[in-house]
Motif scaffolding. Structure first.
Motif, PDB file in Angstrom:
ATOM      1  N   ARG A   1       6.033   2.380  -0.554  1.00  0.00           N
ATOM      2  CA  ARG A   1       5.340   1.135  -0.845  1.00  0.00           C
ATOM      3  C   ARG A   1       4.853   0.532   0.467  1.00  0.00           C
ATOM      4  O   ARG A   1       5.522   0.640   1.503  1.00  0.00           O
ATOM      5  N   PHE A   2       3.722  -0.123   0.427  1.00  0.00           N
ATOM      6  CA  PHE A   2       3.137  -0.748   1.604  1.00  0.00           C
ATOM      7  C   PHE A   2       2.964  -2.232   1.319  1.00  0.00           C
ATOM      8  O   PHE A   2       2.558  -2.630   0.237  1.00  0.00           O
ATOM      9  N   ARG A   3       3.270  -3.036   2.324  1.00  0.00           N
ATOM     10  CA  ARG A   3       3.131  -4.481   2.150  1.00  0.00           C
ATOM     11  C   ARG A   3       3.051  -5.155   3.509  1.00  0.00           C
ATOM     12  O   ARG A   3       3.339  -4.556   4.543  1.00  0.00           O
ATOM     13  N   GLN A   4       2.647  -6.416   3.493  1.00  0.00           N
ATOM     14  CA  GLN A   4       2.671  -7.225   4.688  1.00  0.00           C
ATOM     15  C   GLN A   4       4.117  -7.639   4.964  1.00  0.00           C
ATOM     16  O   GLN A   4       4.803  -8.109   4.053  1.00  0.00           O
ATOM     17  N   PRO A   5       4.605  -7.485   6.171  1.00  0.00           N
ATOM     18  CA  PRO A   5       5.984  -7.884   6.466  1.00  0.00           C
ATOM     19  C   PRO A   5       6.103  -9.399   6.603  1.00  0.00           C
ATOM     20  O   PRO A   5       5.123 -10.102   6.853  1.00  0.00           O
ATOM     21  N   SER A   6       7.314  -9.872   6.433  1.00  0.00           N
ATOM     22  CA  SER A   6       7.644 -11.276   6.657  1.00  0.00           C
ATOM     23  C   SER A   6       8.503 -11.373   7.912  1.00  0.00           C
ATOM     24  O   SER A   6       8.974 -10.344   8.433  1.00  0.00           O
ATOM     25  N   PRO A   7       8.761 -12.569   8.431  1.00  0.00           N
ATOM     26  CA  PRO A   7       9.651 -12.702   9.594  1.00  0.00           C
ATOM     27  C   PRO A   7      11.025 -12.069   9.360  1.00  0.00           C
ATOM     28  O   PRO A   7      11.648 -11.595  10.307  1.00  0.00           O
ATOM     29  N   ALA A   8      11.463 -12.029   8.100  1.00  0.00           N
ATOM     30  CA  ALA A   8      12.763 -11.427   7.806  1.00  0.00           C
ATOM     31  C   ALA A   8      12.776  -9.922   8.048  1.00  0.00           C
ATOM     32  O   ALA A   8      13.847  -9.309   8.134  1.00  0.00           O
ATOM     33  N   ASP A   9      11.592  -9.312   8.158  1.00  0.00           N
ATOM     34  CA  ASP A   9      11.499  -7.866   8.390  1.00  0.00           C
ATOM     35  C   ASP A   9      11.597  -7.484   9.857  1.00  0.00           C
ATOM     36  O   ASP A   9      11.680  -6.293  10.180  1.00  0.00           O
ATOM     37  N   LEU A  10      11.575  -8.457  10.763  1.00  0.00           N
ATOM     38  CA  LEU A  10      11.586  -8.107  12.187  1.00  0.00           C
ATOM     39  C   LEU A  10      12.754  -7.215  12.585  1.00  0.00           C
ATOM     40  O   LEU A  10      12.562  -6.242  13.328  1.00  0.00           O
ATOM     41  N   PRO A  11      13.993  -7.469  12.116  1.00  0.00           N
ATOM     42  CA  PRO A  11      15.076  -6.543  12.480  1.00  0.00           C
ATOM     43  C   PRO A  11      14.812  -5.109  12.036  1.00  0.00           C
ATOM     44  O   PRO A  11      15.165  -4.162  12.749  1.00  0.00           O
ATOM     45  N   ALA A  12      14.173  -4.938  10.890  1.00  0.00           N
ATOM     46  CA  ALA A  12      13.863  -3.593  10.417  1.00  0.00           C
ATOM     47  C   ALA A  12      12.799  -2.947  11.290  1.00  0.00           C
ATOM     48  O   ALA A  12      12.877  -1.748  11.597  1.00  0.00           O
ATOM     49  N   LEU A  13      11.802  -3.717  11.727  1.00  0.00           N
ATOM     50  CA  LEU A  13      10.797  -3.177  12.632  1.00  0.00           C
ATOM     51  C   LEU A  13      11.432  -2.768  13.958  1.00  0.00           C
ATOM     52  O   LEU A  13      11.126  -1.706  14.513  1.00  0.00           O
ATOM     53  N   TYR A  14      12.354  -3.610  14.453  1.00  0.00           N
ATOM     54  CA  TYR A  14      13.046  -3.275  15.692  1.00  0.00           C
ATOM     55  C   TYR A  14      13.854  -1.990  15.531  1.00  0.00           C
ATOM     56  O   TYR A  14      13.925  -1.167  16.453  1.00  0.00           O
ATOM     57  N   ARG A  15      14.486  -1.823  14.385  1.00  0.00           N
ATOM     58  CA  ARG A  15      15.302  -0.623  14.148  1.00  0.00           C
ATOM     59  C   ARG A  15      14.422   0.626  14.164  1.00  0.00           C
ATOM     60  O   ARG A  15      14.752   1.632  14.811  1.00  0.00           O
ATOM     61  N   VAL A  16      13.278   0.589  13.465  1.00  0.00           N
ATOM     62  CA  VAL A  16      12.373   1.737  13.449  1.00  0.00           C
ATOM     63  C   VAL A  16      11.830   2.000  14.849  1.00  0.00           C
ATOM     64  O   VAL A  16      11.715   3.156  15.272  1.00  0.00           O
ATOM     65  N   CYS A  17      11.512   0.935  15.581  1.00  0.00           N
ATOM     66  CA  CYS A  17      11.011   1.096  16.945  1.00  0.00           C
ATOM     67  C   CYS A  17      12.037   1.837  17.806  1.00  0.00           C
ATOM     68  O   CYS A  17      11.686   2.754  18.555  1.00  0.00           O
ATOM     69  N   LEU A  18      13.300   1.458  17.698  1.00  0.00           N
ATOM     70  CA  LEU A  18      14.350   2.110  18.471  1.00  0.00           C
ATOM     71  C   LEU A  18      14.535   3.559  18.039  1.00  0.00           C
ATOM     72  O   LEU A  18      14.686   4.457  18.872  1.00  0.00           O
ATOM     73  N   GLN A  19      14.493   3.799  16.743  1.00  0.00           N
ATOM     74  CA  GLN A  19      14.747   5.146  16.222  1.00  0.00           C
ATOM     75  C   GLN A  19      13.593   6.111  16.465  1.00  0.00           C
ATOM     76  O   GLN A  19      13.741   7.312  16.231  1.00  0.00           O
ATOM     77  N   THR A  20      12.472   5.615  16.943  1.00  0.00           N
ATOM     78  CA  THR A  20      11.330   6.469  17.279  1.00  0.00           C
ATOM     79  C   THR A  20      10.898   6.279  18.731  1.00  0.00           C
ATOM     80  O   THR A  20       9.836   6.763  19.131  1.00  0.00           O
ATOM     81  N   GLY A  21      11.714   5.583  19.526  1.00  0.00           N
ATOM     82  CA  GLY A  21      11.298   5.126  20.840  1.00  0.00           C
ATOM     83  C   GLY A  21      11.411   6.107  21.981  1.00  0.00           C
ATOM     84  O   GLY A  21      11.049   5.775  23.116  1.00  0.00           O
ATOM     85  N   ASP A  22      11.892   7.294  21.731  1.00  0.00           N
ATOM     86  CA  ASP A  22      12.003   8.303  22.788  1.00  0.00           C
ATOM     87  C   ASP A  22      10.985   9.402  22.502  1.00  0.00           C
ATOM     88  O   ASP A  22      11.315  10.473  22.015  1.00  0.00           O
ATOM     89  N   ALA A  23       9.708   9.104  22.790  1.00  0.00           N
ATOM     90  CA  ALA A  23       8.603  10.039  22.527  1.00  0.00           C
ATOM     91  C   ALA A  23       8.629  10.525  21.078  1.00  0.00           C
ATOM     92  O   ALA A  23       8.417  11.695  20.801  1.00  0.00           O
ATOM     93  N   GLY A  24       8.917   9.602  20.159  1.00  0.00           N
ATOM     94  CA  GLY A  24       8.945   9.922  18.737  1.00  0.00           C
ATOM     95  C   GLY A  24      10.322  10.236  18.200  1.00  0.00           C
ATOM     96  O   GLY A  24      10.523  10.277  16.987  1.00  0.00           O
ATOM     97  N   SER A  25      11.294  10.431  19.087  1.00  0.00           N
ATOM     98  CA  SER A  25      12.671  10.709  18.678  1.00  0.00           C
ATOM     99  C   SER A  25      13.522   9.452  18.813  1.00  0.00           C
ATOM    100  O   SER A  25      13.090   8.443  19.359  1.00  0.00           O
TER     101      SER A  25
END
Length: 198
Positions: free
Chosen positions: A2-26
């Protein structure tokens, strides 16, 4: 998916994905003691600055990917200096002992790089897209980017750029397949890819 516009409550989830892909995609979790530092650079400010240029991808387990962008990198960097970095500079003081990966990110909070006019002139917009590995190869990234490019063109952006770790061969191939080409090499060896719009 599903695709949607995030809310401020989604920021922790965005941070988590950023960390989990932050080493050249790993997953970069093992490289950082502070799990928020990558997100403070590559997810949070873009998501907060321009809500119309952000989108998340989720499944039943939660957010598994995101795209954030800005129509004007120069305006965004000015906004960060006044609105985003001051609170992080208070939180992350210089002179505190940290492992090198975290210390480098803290230094850039206090002395952020500015994108040169040679990039922002022809390619004023920029974006970051990160998808967890189990969602890659399904056309999701392409769809998110194509929708963003439409919104950027509606804003009048004449070009878009993004930075890519030169060791991330999969991402390089993906972006080049979408029509982005190399326009600059950063001091750390990272590549800047760009594409004209309109």
């Amino acid at each position: 998916m599903r695709f949607r516009q995030p809310s401020p409550a989604d920021l922790p989830a965005l941070y988590r994905v950023c960390l989990q892909t932050g080493d050249a995609g790993s997953d970069a979790t093992a490289r950082h003691d502070d799990p928020d530092l990558l997100g403070h650079h590559w997810a949070g400010p873009q998501a907060v600055h321009d809500p119309a240029m952000r989108e998340v991808d989720e499944d039943d387990a939660g957010v598994v990917g995101y795209l954030v962008g800005v129509a004007s990198t120069s305006d965004f960097e000015e906004w960060c200096e006044g609105e985003w970095w001051p609170a992080r500079r208070e939180r992350y003081r210089l002179g505190v002992e940290r492992r090198e990966a975290d210390a480098e990110l803290v230094r850039s909070i206090h002395r952020p790089d500015r994108t040169p006019p040679t990039i922002t002139g022809p390619f004023p917009a920029h974006f970051h897209v990160n998808l967890q590995p189990r969602t890659q190869g399904q056309g999701i990234g392409r769809m998110l980017i194509e929708r963003l490019l439409e919104r950027l063109e509606q804003r009048g952006a004449t070009g878009v750029h993004l930075g890519v770790d030169a060791s991330n061969a999969r991402a390089m191939g993906f972006y080049r397949h979408l029509g982005l080409t190399e326009v600059a090499v950063e001091d750390d060896g990272g590549l800047i890819l760009g594409q004209r719009l309109g």
